[in-house]
Design an enzyme around this catalytic site. Structure first.
Site, PDB file in Angstrom:
ATOM      1  N   PHE A  65       0.483  -1.380   0.177  1.00  0.00           N
ATOM      2  CA  PHE A  65      -0.095  -0.040  -0.246  1.00  0.00           C
ATOM      3  C   PHE A  65       0.701   1.156  -0.051  1.00  0.00           C
ATOM      4  O   PHE A  65       2.114   1.760   0.991  1.00  0.00           O
ATOM      5  CB  PHE A  65      -1.046   0.022   1.230  1.00  0.00           C
ATOM      6  CG  PHE A  65      -1.819   1.268   1.060  1.00  0.00           C
ATOM      7  CD1 PHE A  65      -2.882   1.030   0.206  1.00  0.00           C
ATOM      8  CD2 PHE A  65      -2.218   2.888   1.397  1.00  0.00           C
ATOM      9  CE1 PHE A  65      -4.055   1.929  -0.114  1.00  0.00           C
ATOM     10  CE2 PHE A  65      -2.363   3.576   1.701  1.00  0.00           C
ATOM     11  CZ  PHE A  65      -3.503   2.979   0.745  1.00  0.00           C
ATOM     12  N   ASP A  88       9.228   3.086   1.850  1.00  0.00           N
ATOM     13  CA  ASP A  88       7.849   3.728   2.277  1.00  0.00           C
ATOM     14  C   ASP A  88       8.143   3.570   4.303  1.00  0.00           C
ATOM     15  O   ASP A  88       7.278   2.291   4.031  1.00  0.00           O
ATOM     16  CB  ASP A  88       6.803   3.166   0.953  1.00  0.00           C
ATOM     17  CG  ASP A  88       6.356   4.249   1.669  1.00  0.00           C
ATOM     18  OD1 ASP A  88       5.982   4.787   2.727  1.00  0.00           O
ATOM     19  OD2 ASP A  88       4.700   3.908   1.015  1.00  0.00           O
ATOM     20  N   LYS A 145       2.110  11.357   7.182  1.00  0.00           N
ATOM     21  CA  LYS A 145       1.688  10.980   8.651  1.00  0.00           C
ATOM     22  C   LYS A 145       2.527  11.205   9.325  1.00  0.00           C
ATOM     23  O   LYS A 145       1.948  13.104   9.470  1.00  0.00           O
ATOM     24  CB  LYS A 145       1.472   9.444   8.575  1.00  0.00           C
ATOM     25  CG  LYS A 145       0.587   8.887   7.556  1.00  0.00           C
ATOM     26  CD  LYS A 145       0.090   7.891   7.684  1.00  0.00           C
ATOM     27  CE  LYS A 145      -0.326   6.704   6.928  1.00  0.00           C
ATOM     28  NZ  LYS A 145      -1.927   6.392   6.859  1.00  0.00           N
TER      29      LYS A 145
END
Ligand code: PMP
Length: 415
Positions: free
Chosen positions: A146, A231, A260
């Protein structure tokens, strides 16, 4: 005294359902305010936030130092675009590079944008440095990945739900099995420029690679002249009990993607980091973002990094993560056979529910009804990623509620 009654939860749910696109299925809690690890709904009910906005709220909600930094900056300037220099961007990038150990950083806003930045950088590096024929660069990605929701990114997702009806998709991506180096070797070719990978697959259900995998991958990437792009949008900045998850593996990637928590739970801030030999494939005009690196975002992100460091939030994740993990293992034993697996690292745990015995979504809803916020992923996994400021007392409280919910059957039809 004779003021109108305040609208309740149902009112706000109805408005979102009437006017909002239907691309989310929120847990039925209407949040009105939050502070640190606690959240209150419009009726004033209190919740322990064990979800932390998918790891974006690592500092706790509205950390006073971050609110103060934002307020100070809002009295000066917020957005000018990158058409000009600013007095907050440089200090932010300097701090970020020092902490992560890279020479340069490129600021964006969302995680997906930073991933797109990584893809563009890797391809250009492939053509200009590695000598791949133009238009033929390939990036290897893991099954179950993802990396965000843009059309390019969902194009290399292995999840039909994320892709269906959104094609045609960009070519140039090949899949391998997460944690399996032989599968990477099989997927690679002379035009491979990068491996793009999460250190722990979050959305896939907090899936950890086998020990030693990243070290082997690092060696392979070096040998084959392939960029290892890590990532850490979800894993980075302390979530796993280290500043960066790659530290657990004893490796250093060629490039790092953060997001985030980088925005301190206040703003969307992301970044792509690499050394100059890679990053300098970008020249003026080749990439950018109107809001990326804006003065307000940079001020908040810089303060966020200082707070993580000075309040030792990374060490807290390392210290309190094992308590969360231990308690959830206890729940697993007490609720057998409901829970198939409990896995994670630091303050990041996935609880894998056996669908033959219960529904993750229903358990999340029952937890919320008893004042604990969590979120299911992929129908069978409940994800816990509380702010790194969570206390042992709150962990105990939340896990006691989870135990109660997991060990008592609901009245009526089974989950
Ligand atoms: N990469 C990873 C590893 C993620 O977990 C996410 C979001 N869950 C993203 C990228 C995309 O971030 P955003 O939603 O901010 O675009």
């Amino acid at each position: 005294m004779d003021s109108q009654p305040r609208p309740g939860s149902q009112h706000f749910v109805a408005l979102e359902e009437r006017y909002g696109a239907r691309n989310y299925l929120p847990v039925p809690v209407v949040v009105e305010r939050a502070r640190d690890c606690l959240v209150w709904d419009v009726e004033g009910r209190e919740y322990i936030d064990m979800m932390g906005a998918y790891s974006a709220v690592s500092h706790g909600h509205l950390h006073p130092r971050l609110v103060a930094a934002a307020t100070r900056q809002l009295e000066k300037v917020a957005v000018t675009s990158r058409a000009y220099h600013g007095s907050t961007l440089g200090p932010f990038l300097q701090k970020l590079c020092a902490l992560a150990g890279f020479e340069r950083a490129l600021p964006m806003n969302t995680g997906a944008e930073a991933v797109e930045t990584a893809i563009k950088c890797a391809r250009r590096w492939g053509y200009r440095v590695k000598g791949i024929p133009d238009g033929q660069a390939e990036i290897l990605v893991a099954r179950g990945n993802f990396h965000g929701r843009t059309s390019t990114i969902v194009g290399f997702s292995s999840e039909p739900e994320y892709r269906a009806g959104f094609g045609p998709f960009a070519p140039g991506f090949r899949h391998f099995d997460f944690g399996d180096l032989a599968s990477i070797e099989a997927a690679a070719g002379p035009h491979t420029c990068a491996v793009l990978i999460e250190p722990i697959q979050g959305e896939a259900g907090v899936v950890l690679p086998p020990p030693g995998f990243f070290r082997a991958l690092r060696d392979w990437c070096t040998r084959e002249r392939v960029l290892l792009i890590d990532d850490e949008v979800q894993a980075g900045l302390g979530r796993t009990g280290r500043w960066f998850a790659f530290e657990h593996e004893g490796i250093r990637p060629d490039a790092l993607i953060l997001g985030k928590a980088l925005g301190g739970g206040l703003l969307p801030v992301s970044a792509f980091l690499a050394d100059a030999a890679v990053m300098d494939v970008f020249e003026p005009g080749s990439h950018g973002s109107t809001f990326g690196g804006n003065a307000l975002a940079a001020a908040v992100a810089l303060e966020g990094l200082c707070v993580l460091e000075e309040e030792q939030l990374v060490e807290r994740a390392a210290r309190h993560g094992p308590l969360l993990m231990e308690r959830l293992h206890e729940v697993r034993r007490a609720a057998a056979p409901l829970i198939r697996d409990v896995r994670g690292r630091g303050l990041w745990v996935g609880v894998d529910i056996d669908p033959a015995h219960g529904s993750a979504r229903r358990l999340v809803e029952r937890l919320a009804a008893r004042g604990v916020l969590s979120k299911e992923t992929h129908e069978t996994v409940i994800r816990f990623a509380p702010p790194l400021t969570i206390t042992p007392v709150l962990i105990e409280k939340a896990c006691a509620v989870f135990r109660e919910v997991a060990t008592t059957r609901e009245a009526g039809p089974p989950d």
